[in-house]
Design an enzyme around this catalytic site. Sequence first.
Site, PDB file in Angstrom:
ATOM      1  N   LYS A  71       0.853  -1.192   0.000  1.00 28.37           N
ATOM      2  CA  LYS A  71       0.000   0.000   0.000  1.00 28.37           C
ATOM      3  C   LYS A  71       0.885   1.238   0.000  1.00 28.37           C
ATOM      4  O   LYS A  71       1.811   1.330   0.819  1.00 28.37           O
ATOM      5  CB  LYS A  71      -0.857  -0.023   1.278  1.00 28.37           C
ATOM      6  N   LYS A  95       4.660   2.133   8.852  1.00 32.26           N
ATOM      7  CA  LYS A  95       3.493   2.958   9.211  1.00 32.26           C
ATOM      8  C   LYS A  95       2.232   2.093   9.330  1.00 32.26           C
ATOM      9  O   LYS A  95       1.507   2.164  10.307  1.00 32.26           O
ATOM     10  CB  LYS A  95       3.308   4.018   8.113  1.00 32.26           C
ATOM     11  N   LYS A 107       5.556   1.928  -2.705  1.00 39.16           N
ATOM     12  CA  LYS A 107       5.680   3.327  -3.142  1.00 39.16           C
ATOM     13  C   LYS A 107       6.121   3.327  -4.592  1.00 39.16           C
ATOM     14  O   LYS A 107       6.825   2.398  -5.026  1.00 39.16           O
ATOM     15  CB  LYS A 107       6.725   4.064  -2.292  1.00 39.16           C
ATOM     16  N   THR A 191      -4.615  13.442   6.647  1.00 35.77           N
ATOM     17  CA  THR A 191      -3.237  13.457   7.167  1.00 35.77           C
ATOM     18  C   THR A 191      -3.099  14.537   8.240  1.00 35.77           C
ATOM     19  O   THR A 191      -2.591  14.282   9.345  1.00 35.77           O
ATOM     20  CB  THR A 191      -2.239  13.700   6.014  1.00 35.77           C
ATOM     21  N   ASN A 222      -1.024  20.430   0.947  1.00 32.72           N
ATOM     22  CA  ASN A 222      -2.095  19.537   1.424  1.00 32.72           C
ATOM     23  C   ASN A 222      -2.001  19.280   2.912  1.00 32.72           C
ATOM     24  O   ASN A 222      -3.007  19.333   3.625  1.00 32.72           O
ATOM     25  CB  ASN A 222      -1.988  18.175   0.723  1.00 32.72           C
ATOM     26  N   SER A 350      -7.128   6.054   3.876  1.00 38.06           N
ATOM     27  CA  SER A 350      -7.018   5.281   2.619  1.00 38.06           C
ATOM     28  C   SER A 350      -7.474   3.842   2.846  1.00 38.06           C
ATOM     29  O   SER A 350      -8.165   3.252   2.023  1.00 38.06           O
ATOM     30  CB  SER A 350      -5.573   5.262   2.126  1.00 38.06           C
TER      31      SER A 350
HETATM   32  P1  NAD Z   1       2.301  19.635  -1.164  1.00 43.89           P
HETATM   33  O1  NAD Z   1       3.064  19.590  -2.434  1.00 43.89           O
HETATM   34  O2  NAD Z   1       0.817  19.798  -1.207  1.00 43.89           O
HETATM   35  O3  NAD Z   1       2.865  20.805  -0.200  1.00 43.89           O
HETATM   36  C1  NAD Z   1       4.213  20.998   0.064  1.00 43.89           C
HETATM   37  C2  NAD Z   1       4.402  22.418   0.595  1.00 43.89           C
HETATM   38  O4  NAD Z   1       5.756  22.586   0.973  1.00 43.89           O
HETATM   39  C3  NAD Z   1       4.099  23.509  -0.444  1.00 43.89           C
HETATM   40  O5  NAD Z   1       3.402  24.559   0.200  1.00 43.89           O
HETATM   41  C4  NAD Z   1       5.490  23.986  -0.851  1.00 43.89           C
HETATM   42  O6  NAD Z   1       5.512  25.348  -1.263  1.00 43.89           O
HETATM   43  C5  NAD Z   1       6.206  23.832   0.479  1.00 43.89           C
HETATM   44  N1  NAD Z   1       7.658  23.840   0.364  1.00 43.89           N
HETATM   45  C6  NAD Z   1       8.443  23.285  -0.576  1.00 43.89           C
HETATM   46  N2  NAD Z   1       9.730  23.596  -0.332  1.00 43.89           N
HETATM   47  C7  NAD Z   1       9.744  24.333   0.796  1.00 43.89           C
HETATM   48  C8  NAD Z   1      10.755  24.952   1.558  1.00 43.89           C
HETATM   49  N3  NAD Z   1      12.026  24.856   1.194  1.00 43.89           N
HETATM   50  N4  NAD Z   1      10.411  25.660   2.656  1.00 43.89           N
HETATM   51  C9  NAD Z   1       9.122  25.761   3.030  1.00 43.89           C
HETATM   52  N5  NAD Z   1       8.112  25.197   2.351  1.00 43.89           N
HETATM   53  C10 NAD Z   1       8.432  24.488   1.250  1.00 43.89           C
HETATM   54  O7  NAD Z   1       2.712  18.293  -0.420  1.00 43.89           O
HETATM   55  P2  NAD Z   1       1.966  17.595   0.816  1.00 43.89           P
HETATM   56  O8  NAD Z   1       0.995  16.590   0.289  1.00 43.89           O
HETATM   57  O9  NAD Z   1       1.521  18.613   1.796  1.00 43.89           O
HETATM   58  O10 NAD Z   1       3.179  16.737   1.396  1.00 43.89           O
HETATM   59  C11 NAD Z   1       4.187  17.354   2.185  1.00 43.89           C
HETATM   60  C12 NAD Z   1       4.925  16.249   2.926  1.00 43.89           C
HETATM   61  O11 NAD Z   1       3.982  15.484   3.673  1.00 43.89           O
HETATM   62  C13 NAD Z   1       5.662  15.246   2.029  1.00 43.89           C
HETATM   63  O12 NAD Z   1       6.813  14.803   2.728  1.00 43.89           O
HETATM   64  C14 NAD Z   1       4.655  14.096   1.924  1.00 43.89           C
HETATM   65  O13 NAD Z   1       5.295  12.860   1.605  1.00 43.89           O
HETATM   66  C15 NAD Z   1       4.112  14.108   3.352  1.00 43.89           C
HETATM   67  N6  NAD Z   1       2.826  13.427   3.461  1.00 43.89           N
HETATM   68  C16 NAD Z   1       1.708  13.929   2.876  1.00 43.89           C
HETATM   69  C17 NAD Z   1       0.511  13.238   2.995  1.00 43.89           C
HETATM   70  C18 NAD Z   1      -0.762  13.787   2.392  1.00 43.89           C
HETATM   71  O14 NAD Z   1      -1.815  13.114   2.562  1.00 43.89           O
HETATM   72  N7  NAD Z   1      -0.752  14.921   1.754  1.00 43.89           N
HETATM   73  C19 NAD Z   1       0.461  12.016   3.699  1.00 43.89           C
HETATM   74  C20 NAD Z   1       1.626  11.539   4.316  1.00 43.89           C
HETATM   75  C21 NAD Z   1       2.801  12.255   4.183  1.00 43.89           C
END
Ligand code: NAD
Length: 416
Positions: A71, A95, A107, A191, A222, A350
Amino acid sequence: MSQTEETAYDHVIEQIEEATKLIEIDPIIKDLLKTPKRVVHVSFPVERDDGSTTLFQAYRSQHSDALGPYKGGLRFHPEVDLEETKALSMWMSFKCALVEIPQGGGKGGVVCDPNELSEREVRRVSRAFMEAMGDVVGPTQDIMAPDVNTNPTIMGYMMDTYSKRQSGFIPGIITGKPLILGGSEGRSQATAQGAVYLIERMLQDSNMEASSTSIAIQGFGNGGQIAAKLLYDLGFKVVAVSDSKTALYDQNGLDIPKAQEAKEGGDLASYGEDDCMSSPDDLLYVETDILIPAALDGVIHEDNVKQINAQLIVELANGPTTPAAEKVLVEQGIRVIPDILANSGGVIVSYLETVQNQMNYYWEEEEILKQLKGRIVTSYEKVVHHVETYETSYRTAAMILAIERLQEGMVARGWV
Ligand code: NAD
């Protein structure tokens, strides 16, 4: 990435080593934990809008299916590589095992820059990827989900291609789908909501009030943006938020709906010049009760860890703290709630989406959030118990819990 040459794969191996120092483990199981069971590399041609053809490369790492089908997410990014994909699949196994989901770890990623693809090209890439991977994924084999630069629309195309390939309607191949195709209520905020339930639970233990608790959040996408809004609505003082270009700071607390408006308008800095920090990275060093890294991996590393000025770090991103930095934080008494627990809300919902697809019956959001809260808070309490039992960090305690369950599953299946 961190300032060193270490990769996410090095970090996950180090985390396995740390945890297995404290428990009895069969050496074969340790090797199984360190090695994905299957790694698939496919290439597929896609016709571009201008009539030319591009050959795309893609990977899927299937780490462990000891406790259920693989997954995990699928990303579209120019820097997708096999080593990082393997590490991310390993974190997914830990996880799922930690939060007691009957699924394993996978992944994947397509090497592409979605900014250079039209909407029609994204659709063709999505379909071609699923055609190429179709034999090794499936509701009982490997269930995919959105990740960096992929979204419900792409999940819908992939679900459609897989369903046609199998001559049926098979929503269970993928999660994070649009609601109309069997997506789940509550998935988009899952999340962030999971992490917020954890923060509320930890506050109970420390007798702190939301209104006097300051929070800084790196990343306004997100994860980070939704967490900021949920925490703001609960009365927390969200003193700093950032995206890749701008960090906003107000020690009295930011107006998060106003920051969301600024972001929607295309520029977080339009919130107000006086509230902008000189660099986005400065957010990491503000004095705050809670720091939530929600952007990139490796942002808290050996070279900057001493500047961290928070009491508690809640890892919403995957892998934001390097093992070397974490050692320093733990020595300083700063708690780090690890990614495999802190951001598990996404995979919990999920999983609930998969359950609903299998039943072909769909729950209201209230039921989803109740189950999410119950599962993540229970897992947190088990981690706290292991922290005390093993006198170790939250990460190592969480890894031990996950490894114990994986070991039990492997033994029960007769693998060792
Ligand atoms: P996203 O692309 O929606 O958001 C990422 C954010 O980080 C954006 O606002 C971007 O501008 C910002 N960013 C990028 N570089 C940066 C920097 N140098 N300084 C400050 N901000 C910066 O991605 P997301 O879905 O929010 O995911 C973010 C992290 O969370 C990732 O590591 C992802 O694997 C993890 N994650 C997300 C989810 C989910 O459901 N969205 C679930 C588990 C883990």
